[in-house]
Scaffold this motif. Structure first.
Motif, PDB file in Angstrom:
ATOM      1  N   ARG A 141       4.169   7.932 -12.615  1.00  0.00           N
ATOM      2  CA  ARG A 141       4.930   6.802 -13.165  1.00  0.00           C
ATOM      3  C   ARG A 141       4.991   5.626 -12.191  1.00  0.00           C
ATOM      4  O   ARG A 141       4.952   4.464 -12.598  1.00  0.00           O
ATOM      5  N   TYR A 142       5.075   5.937 -10.889  1.00  0.00           N
ATOM      6  CA  TYR A 142       5.268   4.883  -9.891  1.00  0.00           C
ATOM      7  C   TYR A 142       4.044   4.654  -9.004  1.00  0.00           C
ATOM      8  O   TYR A 142       4.159   4.013  -7.955  1.00  0.00           O
ATOM      9  N   ALA A 143       2.890   5.157  -9.400  1.00  0.00           N
ATOM     10  CA  ALA A 143       1.621   4.910  -8.693  1.00  0.00           C
ATOM     11  C   ALA A 143       1.712   5.324  -7.231  1.00  0.00           C
ATOM     12  O   ALA A 143       1.235   4.613  -6.339  1.00  0.00           O
ATOM     13  N   GLY A 144       2.342   6.471  -6.976  1.00  0.00           N
ATOM     14  CA  GLY A 144       2.526   6.933  -5.603  1.00  0.00           C
ATOM     15  C   GLY A 144       1.801   8.229  -5.336  1.00  0.00           C
ATOM     16  O   GLY A 144       1.067   8.756  -6.187  1.00  0.00           O
ATOM     17  N   THR A 145       2.010   8.765  -4.149  1.00  0.00           N
ATOM     18  CA  THR A 145       1.438  10.064  -3.791  1.00  0.00           C
ATOM     19  C   THR A 145       2.501  11.148  -3.957  1.00  0.00           C
ATOM     20  O   THR A 145       3.698  10.895  -3.775  1.00  0.00           O
ATOM     21  N   ARG A 146       2.047  12.342  -4.275  1.00  0.00           N
ATOM     22  CA  ARG A 146       2.986  13.448  -4.442  1.00  0.00           C
ATOM     23  C   ARG A 146       3.669  13.811  -3.132  1.00  0.00           C
ATOM     24  O   ARG A 146       4.827  14.227  -3.131  1.00  0.00           O
ATOM     25  N   ALA A 147       2.985  13.611  -2.021  1.00  0.00           N
ATOM     26  CA  ALA A 147       3.600  13.925  -0.728  1.00  0.00           C
ATOM     27  C   ALA A 147       4.817  13.029  -0.484  1.00  0.00           C
ATOM     28  O   ALA A 147       5.858  13.493  -0.001  1.00  0.00           O
ATOM     29  N   ASP A 148       4.706  11.747  -0.833  1.00  0.00           N
ATOM     30  CA  ASP A 148       5.848  10.837  -0.655  1.00  0.00           C
ATOM     31  C   ASP A 148       7.016  11.235  -1.548  1.00  0.00           C
ATOM     32  O   ASP A 148       8.178  11.162  -1.140  1.00  0.00           O
ATOM     33  N   VAL A 149       6.728  11.648  -2.771  1.00  0.00           N
ATOM     34  CA  VAL A 149       7.793  12.071  -3.678  1.00  0.00           C
ATOM     35  C   VAL A 149       8.423  13.371  -3.188  1.00  0.00           C
ATOM     36  O   VAL A 149       9.645  13.550  -3.252  1.00  0.00           O
ATOM     37  N   LEU A 150       7.607  14.278  -2.679  1.00  0.00           N
ATOM     38  CA  LEU A 150       8.140  15.554  -2.179  1.00  0.00           C
ATOM     39  C   LEU A 150       9.076  15.344  -0.997  1.00  0.00           C
ATOM     40  O   LEU A 150      10.049  16.090  -0.823  1.00  0.00           O
ATOM     41  N   ARG A 151       8.823  14.343  -0.177  1.00  0.00           N
ATOM     42  CA  ARG A 151       9.729  14.058   0.944  1.00  0.00           C
ATOM     43  C   ARG A 151      11.104  13.625   0.445  1.00  0.00           C
ATOM     44  O   ARG A 151      12.108  13.819   1.124  1.00  0.00           O
ATOM     45  N   LEU A 152      11.143  13.015  -0.733  1.00  0.00           N
ATOM     46  CA  LEU A 152      12.424  12.647  -1.333  1.00  0.00           C
ATOM     47  C   LEU A 152      13.073  13.846  -2.013  1.00  0.00           C
ATOM     48  O   LEU A 152      14.301  13.940  -2.076  1.00  0.00           O
ATOM     49  N   SER A 168      -1.602  -2.410   1.429  1.00  0.00           N
ATOM     50  CA  SER A 168      -0.818  -3.179   0.456  1.00  0.00           C
ATOM     51  C   SER A 168       0.219  -2.246  -0.139  1.00  0.00           C
ATOM     52  O   SER A 168       0.112  -1.026  -0.038  1.00  0.00           O
ATOM     53  N   ARG A 169       1.206  -2.833  -0.762  1.00  0.00           N
ATOM     54  CA  ARG A 169       2.300  -2.058  -1.340  1.00  0.00           C
ATOM     55  C   ARG A 169       2.337  -2.291  -2.845  1.00  0.00           C
ATOM     56  O   ARG A 169       2.228  -3.424  -3.312  1.00  0.00           O
ATOM     57  N   VAL A 170       2.495  -1.202  -3.596  1.00  0.00           N
ATOM     58  CA  VAL A 170       2.587  -1.278  -5.052  1.00  0.00           C
ATOM     59  C   VAL A 170       3.967  -0.792  -5.476  1.00  0.00           C
ATOM     60  O   VAL A 170       4.383   0.313  -5.111  1.00  0.00           O
ATOM     61  N   GLN A 171       4.683  -1.612  -6.219  1.00  0.00           N
ATOM     62  CA  GLN A 171       5.976  -1.226  -6.774  1.00  0.00           C
ATOM     63  C   GLN A 171       5.936  -1.419  -8.284  1.00  0.00           C
ATOM     64  O   GLN A 171       5.608  -2.508  -8.756  1.00  0.00           O
ATOM     65  N   ILE A 172       6.248  -0.381  -9.020  1.00  0.00           N
ATOM     66  CA  ILE A 172       6.282  -0.445 -10.483  1.00  0.00           C
ATOM     67  C   ILE A 172       7.703  -0.777 -10.918  1.00  0.00           C
ATOM     68  O   ILE A 172       8.663  -0.105 -10.525  1.00  0.00           O
ATOM     69  N   ASP A 173       7.841  -1.809 -11.732  1.00  0.00           N
ATOM     70  CA  ASP A 173       9.145  -2.260 -12.246  1.00  0.00           C
ATOM     71  C   ASP A 173      10.172  -2.409 -11.129  1.00  0.00           C
ATOM     72  O   ASP A 173      11.242  -1.785 -11.152  1.00  0.00           O
ATOM     73  N   PRO A 174       9.881  -3.232 -10.111  1.00  0.00           N
ATOM     74  CA  PRO A 174      10.861  -3.412  -9.030  1.00  0.00           C
ATOM     75  C   PRO A 174      12.115  -4.094  -9.549  1.00  0.00           C
ATOM     76  O   PRO A 174      12.079  -4.858 -10.522  1.00  0.00           O
ATOM     77  N   LEU A 175      13.251  -3.816  -8.900  1.00  0.00           N
ATOM     78  CA  LEU A 175      14.508  -4.424  -9.326  1.00  0.00           C
ATOM     79  C   LEU A 175      14.467  -5.932  -9.189  1.00  0.00           C
ATOM     80  O   LEU A 175      14.949  -6.658 -10.062  1.00  0.00           O
ATOM     81  N   ASN A 211      21.939   0.713  -5.239  1.00  0.00           N
ATOM     82  CA  ASN A 211      21.815   1.918  -4.413  1.00  0.00           C
ATOM     83  C   ASN A 211      21.007   3.014  -5.085  1.00  0.00           C
ATOM     84  O   ASN A 211      20.537   3.939  -4.418  1.00  0.00           O
ATOM     85  N   LEU A 212      20.847   2.940  -6.402  1.00  0.00           N
ATOM     86  CA  LEU A 212      20.084   3.967  -7.115  1.00  0.00           C
ATOM     87  C   LEU A 212      18.581   3.729  -7.043  1.00  0.00           C
ATOM     88  O   LEU A 212      17.803   4.564  -7.502  1.00  0.00           O
ATOM     89  N   ALA A 213      18.168   2.597  -6.477  1.00  0.00           N
ATOM     90  CA  ALA A 213      16.743   2.312  -6.301  1.00  0.00           C
ATOM     91  C   ALA A 213      16.316   2.781  -4.915  1.00  0.00           C
ATOM     92  O   ALA A 213      16.883   2.366  -3.911  1.00  0.00           O
ATOM     93  N   GLU A 214      15.331   3.652  -4.854  1.00  0.00           N
ATOM     94  CA  GLU A 214      14.874   4.215  -3.590  1.00  0.00           C
ATOM     95  C   GLU A 214      14.082   3.170  -2.788  1.00  0.00           C
ATOM     96  O   GLU A 214      13.125   2.593  -3.309  1.00  0.00           O
ATOM     97  N   PRO A 215      14.451   2.911  -1.527  1.00  0.00           N
ATOM     98  CA  PRO A 215      13.723   1.910  -0.734  1.00  0.00           C
ATOM     99  C   PRO A 215      12.442   2.441  -0.093  1.00  0.00           C
ATOM    100  O   PRO A 215      11.722   1.687   0.551  1.00  0.00           O
ATOM    101  N   ARG A 216      12.148   3.731  -0.250  1.00  0.00           N
ATOM    102  CA  ARG A 216      10.936   4.312   0.322  1.00  0.00           C
ATOM    103  C   ARG A 216       9.920   4.585  -0.781  1.00  0.00           C
ATOM    104  O   ARG A 216      10.273   4.826  -1.933  1.00  0.00           O
ATOM    105  N   ALA A 217       8.646   4.537  -0.388  1.00  0.00           N
ATOM    106  CA  ALA A 217       7.560   4.762  -1.348  1.00  0.00           C
ATOM    107  C   ALA A 217       7.716   6.122  -2.010  1.00  0.00           C
ATOM    108  O   ALA A 217       8.113   7.090  -1.357  1.00  0.00           O
ATOM    109  N   PRO A 218       7.434   6.168  -3.320  1.00  0.00           N
ATOM    110  CA  PRO A 218       6.900   5.122  -4.197  1.00  0.00           C
ATOM    111  C   PRO A 218       7.977   4.307  -4.920  1.00  0.00           C
ATOM    112  O   PRO A 218       7.718   3.812  -6.015  1.00  0.00           O
ATOM    113  N   TYR A 219       9.164   4.201  -4.363  1.00  0.00           N
ATOM    114  CA  TYR A 219      10.244   3.330  -4.837  1.00  0.00           C
ATOM    115  C   TYR A 219      10.734   3.679  -6.258  1.00  0.00           C
ATOM    116  O   TYR A 219      10.884   2.801  -7.095  1.00  0.00           O
ATOM    117  N   PRO A 220      11.009   4.950  -6.535  1.00  0.00           N
ATOM    118  CA  PRO A 220      11.506   5.298  -7.879  1.00  0.00           C
ATOM    119  C   PRO A 220      12.973   4.920  -8.039  1.00  0.00           C
ATOM    120  O   PRO A 220      13.728   4.813  -7.070  1.00  0.00           O
TER     121      PRO A 220
END
Length: 666
Positions: free
Chosen positions: A100-111, A656-663, A269-278
């Motif tokens: 959904r957020y064009a990120g890597t699974r490793a970054d999501v797993l860290r969250l 480069s940085r990709v953010q999907i639907d940034p606030l 505060n509900l927007a994550e500031p770390r990749a992939p910024y969900p």
């Protein structure tokens, strides 16, 4: 003497996901499992593998009897722990969030999965007492249309979904705790996501009044590593049935999840500031959809995203009838900041308050009630502008905003880099005179102290947040989100410097302003008890009208329509690509964007936006926006994700940085 390893007799291949943030390595790799490791190397456990000559962390995704790899396989180095920490449900959620957020699974797993604490993990778990069903009084939900039916559906384990509009003065934590208790007594788990620690604590106190404390867990970043992991393990092992936490808790491995709760989803505060910024709201709704479970978004106000869920019939409205709303709401009046009125009243001039607002404050104090004053910014004078041409003054080193942090400051300081500016001069007209763009909470408290001599003044904001005040006469000056609750409610609330909120160049300025106003006004006594809210703004502004009528649903509906007309989220999906000009251009050229994609830009990175990681501090940064229709969001994310992986493998382009639907788009 060397010993040869013997492969496991059953399913000797482990398919693992290494924790590598490099996009082109976001894939599974096969390793051999030795006979000694076989019992522990089960799906979901942490392992260490050798990858390109170095040891890296990884998760076992599955055990297999064969492999697709044509070459020689390496061995698992070791099993870090036999405790499976990546459940099947969380793994599916991680895959979906990365897509959904064009990120890597490793970054999501860290969250999603906290770091291991070996000492805590080795301690034997303590089994809590069985949960005994007890009747829960849900009569508080009767004030809302279909409220009791919604709670009854939770008790029947049905996947009811709603957007709840809490009434002013509502004990929102009590209502959410009742819904959670009904779900827990029905044998299902509950996950509640809160914007900050204050809300987590309030809901926790309400929940333990209905459920044993061992069955309720609070997760937040403020806990130490050991305590956080201990509580997380209690959730993983099924001991806790209700989990309350901040944004990262949305990934908590709650077993048999039956209800997802999100409170005040418009809070940044509900927007994550770390990749992939969900965004925690989107992750929660995605999880509810995957598990086919109940979900509810609640708040005093409403976002356009929540209204979109109602409009598409994914969720239904949970609102009170208009007579009930009018009975619960305070009287709201719009007061224009008239210089003529202030000249006639020296106290009003000193306190920067129109006479009508000053009268409302005096009446409440005379009735022995506290008064709430909401100020948009903390500090003394948090923003400056040229006194001649009104251009905002900025730091010459980093272009950050200049401010006076306190009364004794000899020179303005940059709020971004902290440098002082002793010889301030306007870059546009050359003037050395400045004026306050907005006055902070400390300066406001000082002025009110002079206007209301003998009345105690309490400030709340920044690092000094006050949770509650008593019901006696006092002036409480607070920044948005730091308003303390008052025993019995405030007699009046004054909303100052409203133009500083409404005038922001931000997609969500009106929506966020109404959310902040309603959060403060909800703490005021109802109209029948003399409660008054004075908002210092022109009454013709639609956001002010929504506050006067107490109509957040109508405001969210109009906001959703207006965003649809101009093509902004949530009516569409939009990606923001930030980076050096060449990096942004290369990424978009590599990406096979959907035919419906529309590129907007490039423009300079907006003021206040964080620079992409890895880009030199003095390098120019551009932003390109890519817009697609609502049904093209996954295709856009997939295209950008593939392009990021291709460029990562080449290693010849700047990041480069990709953010999907940034606030905040610009």
């Amino acid at each position: 003497m060397t010993t040869t390893r013997q492969a496991a007799e059953h399913e000797p291949i482990a398919r693992v996901l290494p924790m590598l943030s490099v996009p082109h390595l976001d894939r599974e790799f096969d390793y051999l499992v030795s006979a000694e490791q076989s019992d522990d190397a089960q799906p979901g456990v942490r392992v260490r593998v050798r990858f390109h000559g170095r040891l890296v962390d990884a998760y076992v995704l599955e055990r297999r009897s064969d492999t697709d790899h044509a070459g020689k396989l390496g061995w698992l180095d070791r099993v870090v722990s036999p405790q499976p920490v990546l459940t099947a449900d969380v793994r599916r959620l991680v895959d979906a969030v990365a897509a959904r957020y064009a990120g890597t699974r490793a970054d999501v797993l860290r969250l999603a999965v906290p770091p291991r604490h070996a000492t805590v993990e080795k301690k034997p778990p303590v089994e809590p007492e069985p949960l005994t069903a007890e009747p829960i009084d849900t009569s508080g939900w009767a004030r809302y249309n279909r409220g009791e039916q919604f709670v009854a559906a939770l008790g029947e384990r049905r996947a009811a979904r709603a957007v709840w509009q809490a009434l002013p003065g509502e004990h929102w934590a009590q209502r959410l705790a009742e819904a959670a208790a009904v779900t827990a007594h029905a044998g299902q788990g509950v996950l509640a996501v809160m914007p900050d620690q204050r809300d987590v604590d309030e809901l926790y106190r309400a929940a333990v009044a209905h459920l044993p404390a061992a069955r309720v867990v609070a997760l937040s970043a403020g806990l130490g590593p050991a305590e956080r992991y201990r509580r997380w393990l209690a959730v993983l092992r099924g001991h806790a049935r209700v989990v309350i936490g901040t944004r990262s808790a949305v990934f908590a491995p709650v077993s048999d999840l039956g209800l997802l709760l999100v409170w005040d989803d418009g809070d940044d505060n509900l927007a994550e500031p770390r990749a992939p910024y969900p965004h925690a709201r989107e992750v929660a709704m995605l999880r509810a959809h995957q598990l086919r479970c109940a979900a509810m978004i609640g708040g005093y106000s409403r976002t356009a995203e929540a209204q979109a869920l109602v409009r598409t019939r994914w969720a239904h409205d949970l609102v009170a009838a208009r007579p009930t709303v009018r009975a619960a709401a305070p009287r709201v009046v719009a007061v224009e900041d008239s210089g003529y009125a202030q000249e006639r009243d020296p106290a009003a001039h000193s306190a920067r308050l129109p006479s009508m607002a000053l009268h409302a404050a005096r009446s409440a104090l005379q009735a022995e009630l506290p008064v709430l004053i909401q100020v948009p910014r903390r500090g003394y004078v948090p923003a400056l502008a040229c006194a001649r041409c009104r251009a905002v003054t900025r730091c010459r080193h980093c272009t950050g905003p200049l401010s006076f942090p306190d009364r004794d400051s000899a020179a303005p300081e940059c709020r971004w880099c902290g440098r002082a500016e002793p010889a301030l001069r306007c870059a546009r007209c050359g003037s050395d005179a400045v004026r306050a763009v907005v006055v902070g909470a400390r300066r406001t408290a000082e002025e009110l102290g002079r206007a209301f001599a003998g009345t105690s003044v309490i400030t709340s904001g920044g690092d000094a947040v006050v949770d509650a005040v008593d019901g006696g006469p006092a002036l409480v000056v607070a920044t948005p989100g730091a308003e303390p609750a008052a025993e019995g409610g405030y007699g009046a609330a004054l909303l100052l410097d409203c133009w500083a909120l409404l005038g922001r160049q931000d997609l969500r300025a009106a929506e966020d302003t109404l959310r902040r106003w309603m959060a403060a006004a909800a703490l005021v006594r109802p109209r029948s008890a003399g409660g008054v809210v004075a908002v210092v703004a022109e009454s013709v502004i639609p956001t002010v009208q929504a506050l006067i009528r107490w109509d957040p649903v109508g405001h969210a509906d109009a906001e959703l329509d207006s965003r649809g007309e101009v093509g902004l989220p949530p009516a569409v999906h939009m990606a923001a690509v930030d980076g050096a000009p060449g990096a942004v251009e290369a990424l978009l050229e590599t990406a096979q964007l959907p035919e419906s994609a529309e590129q907007l830009g490039p423009v300079d990175l907006p003021h206040g936006a964080r620079r992409p990681p890895g880009v030199a501090a003095d390098a120019p940064v551009n932003r390109m926006l890519v817009r697609v229709p609502r049904d093209g969001g996954l295709a856009l994310a997939a295209a950008l994700r593939r392009a990021t992986a291709v460029l990562s493998a080449r290693r010849d382009e700047e990041p480069s940085r990709v953010q999907i639907d940034p606030l905040h788009i610009g």
